[in-house]
Design a protein around this motif. Structure first.
Motif, PDB file in Angstrom:
ATOM      1  N   ASP A 116      -5.031  -3.486 -10.792  1.00  0.00           N
ATOM      2  CA  ASP A 116      -3.789  -2.938 -10.252  1.00  0.00           C
ATOM      3  C   ASP A 116      -4.119  -2.181  -8.976  1.00  0.00           C
ATOM      4  N   ALA A 117      -3.219  -2.245  -8.015  1.00  0.00           N
ATOM      5  CA  ALA A 117      -3.452  -1.555  -6.742  1.00  0.00           C
ATOM      6  C   ALA A 117      -2.149  -0.969  -6.227  1.00  0.00           C
ATOM      7  N   THR A 118      -2.290   0.140  -5.524  1.00  0.00           N
ATOM      8  CA  THR A 118      -1.164   0.783  -4.859  1.00  0.00           C
ATOM      9  C   THR A 118      -1.502   0.884  -3.377  1.00  0.00           C
ATOM     10  N   VAL A 119      -0.603   0.384  -2.539  1.00  0.00           N
ATOM     11  CA  VAL A 119      -0.764   0.475  -1.091  1.00  0.00           C
ATOM     12  C   VAL A 119       0.198   1.537  -0.595  1.00  0.00           C
ATOM     13  N   SER A 120      -0.314   2.462   0.196  1.00  0.00           N
ATOM     14  CA  SER A 120       0.523   3.547   0.717  1.00  0.00           C
ATOM     15  C   SER A 120       0.175   3.823   2.170  1.00  0.00           C
ATOM     16  N   CYS A 121       1.053   4.561   2.826  1.00  0.00           N
ATOM     17  CA  CYS A 121       0.821   5.010   4.197  1.00  0.00           C
ATOM     18  C   CYS A 121      -0.061   6.256   4.130  1.00  0.00           C
ATOM     19  N   GLN A 122      -1.187   6.246   4.825  1.00  0.00           N
ATOM     20  CA  GLN A 122      -2.089   7.402   4.776  1.00  0.00           C
ATOM     21  C   GLN A 122      -1.444   8.656   5.349  1.00  0.00           C
ATOM     22  N   HIS A 173       7.111  -4.972  -2.996  1.00  0.00           N
ATOM     23  CA  HIS A 173       7.120  -4.228  -1.736  1.00  0.00           C
ATOM     24  C   HIS A 173       8.270  -3.228  -1.755  1.00  0.00           C
ATOM     25  N   LEU A 174       7.923  -1.960  -1.569  1.00  0.00           N
ATOM     26  CA  LEU A 174       8.878  -0.866  -1.728  1.00  0.00           C
ATOM     27  C   LEU A 174       9.232  -0.182  -0.420  1.00  0.00           C
ATOM     28  N   GLY A 175       8.437  -0.408   0.608  1.00  0.00           N
ATOM     29  CA  GLY A 175       8.663   0.240   1.891  1.00  0.00           C
ATOM     30  C   GLY A 175       7.807  -0.413   2.950  1.00  0.00           C
ATOM     31  N   THR A 176       7.905   0.079   4.166  1.00  0.00           N
ATOM     32  CA  THR A 176       7.137  -0.496   5.264  1.00  0.00           C
ATOM     33  C   THR A 176       6.827   0.569   6.295  1.00  0.00           C
ATOM     34  N   VAL A 177       5.969   0.203   7.228  1.00  0.00           N
ATOM     35  CA  VAL A 177       5.643   1.062   8.365  1.00  0.00           C
ATOM     36  C   VAL A 177       5.528   0.176   9.599  1.00  0.00           C
ATOM     37  N   ARG A 178       5.500   0.822  10.768  1.00  0.00           N
ATOM     38  CA  ARG A 178       5.303   0.109  12.031  1.00  0.00           C
ATOM     39  C   ARG A 178       3.995   0.505  12.705  1.00  0.00           C
ATOM     40  N   GLU A 179       3.408   1.616  12.224  1.00  0.00           N
ATOM     41  CA  GLU A 179       2.179   2.122  12.828  1.00  0.00           C
ATOM     42  C   GLU A 179       1.464   3.008  11.814  1.00  0.00           C
ATOM     43  N   GLY A 180       0.278   3.449  12.185  1.00  0.00           N
ATOM     44  CA  GLY A 180      -0.511   4.317  11.312  1.00  0.00           C
ATOM     45  C   GLY A 180      -1.563   3.529  10.567  1.00  0.00           C
ATOM     46  N   VAL A 236      -2.833  -0.153  11.246  1.00  0.00           N
ATOM     47  CA  VAL A 236      -1.779  -1.106  11.585  1.00  0.00           C
ATOM     48  C   VAL A 236      -1.804  -1.369  13.094  1.00  0.00           C
ATOM     49  N   SER A 237      -1.889  -2.644  13.439  1.00  0.00           N
ATOM     50  CA  SER A 237      -1.881  -3.109  14.826  1.00  0.00           C
ATOM     51  C   SER A 237      -0.741  -4.104  15.001  1.00  0.00           C
ATOM     52  N   PRO A 238      -0.394  -4.442  16.240  1.00  0.00           N
ATOM     53  CA  PRO A 238       0.702  -5.403  16.451  1.00  0.00           C
ATOM     54  C   PRO A 238       0.511  -6.732  15.723  1.00  0.00           C
ATOM     55  N   PHE A 265       8.291  -4.909  11.726  1.00  0.00           N
ATOM     56  CA  PHE A 265       7.788  -4.182  10.561  1.00  0.00           C
ATOM     57  C   PHE A 265       6.518  -4.841  10.044  1.00  0.00           C
ATOM     58  N   LEU A 266       5.785  -4.127   9.238  1.00  0.00           N
ATOM     59  CA  LEU A 266       4.545  -4.622   8.658  1.00  0.00           C
ATOM     60  C   LEU A 266       4.806  -5.911   7.887  1.00  0.00           C
ATOM     61  N   HIS A 267       4.038  -6.943   8.191  1.00  0.00           N
ATOM     62  CA  HIS A 267       4.176  -8.235   7.514  1.00  0.00           C
ATOM     63  C   HIS A 267       3.698  -8.095   6.069  1.00  0.00           C
ATOM     64  N   ALA A 268       4.451  -8.624   5.122  1.00  0.00           N
ATOM     65  CA  ALA A 268       4.073  -8.542   3.706  1.00  0.00           C
ATOM     66  C   ALA A 268       2.694  -9.140   3.466  1.00  0.00           C
TER      67      ALA A 268
END
Length: 136
Positions: free
Chosen positions: A111-117, A85-92, A37-39, A47-50
């Protein structure tokens, strides 16, 4: 079978490469891709853009479709996609695990799942349908 390096090379100077999406695993059971995740991935609210999340998921599913194209197929195009969309992050780093649900001759469904590493927090659930294209 198409490998991760082939897909990363194919995406390098295209939209996925611009976003920094990297495919890390490719196999019959699916694809894993990630994006630091970058600016430029953020919405004006910080927050992370959808669209960034959808782009990661669509790229992972699309790369999986490329890897599993039926014999004689020339390519594919996405004809439908849905995301929750169930959540978000700002970095990582965010990661997408994409799995085929249907590997047909004329369509594939993924099907895909996106998660914060860093936290394993699920950020989005995604489903797409691709139409398989054949030469005329």
């Amino acid at each position: 079978m198409t490998d991760a390096q082939y897909l990363n090379d194919a995406c390098a100077d295209k939209f996925p490469g611009f976003l920094g999406i990297t495919t890390t695993e490719v196999g019959d059971s699916g694809v894993v891709a990630e994006m630091a995740v970058s600016p430029h991935h953020l919405a004006p609210n910080g927050f992370l853009h959808a669209g960034s999340v959808v782009s990661l998921a669509d790229t992972a599913c699309g790369n999986g479709c490329i890897a599993l194209l039926p014999e004689g197929a020339a390519g594919f195009t996405t004809v439908e996609l849905k995301s929750n969309h169930l959540g978000t992050v700002r970095e990582g780093t965010i990661q997408c695990v994409a799995k085929p649900v249907h590997k047909g001759r004329t369509t594939q469904v993924w099907d895909a799942t996106v998660s914060c590493q860093q936290t394993d927090k699920v950020l989005a659930l995604f489903r797409c349908t691709q139409m398989i294209l054949y030469p005329k």
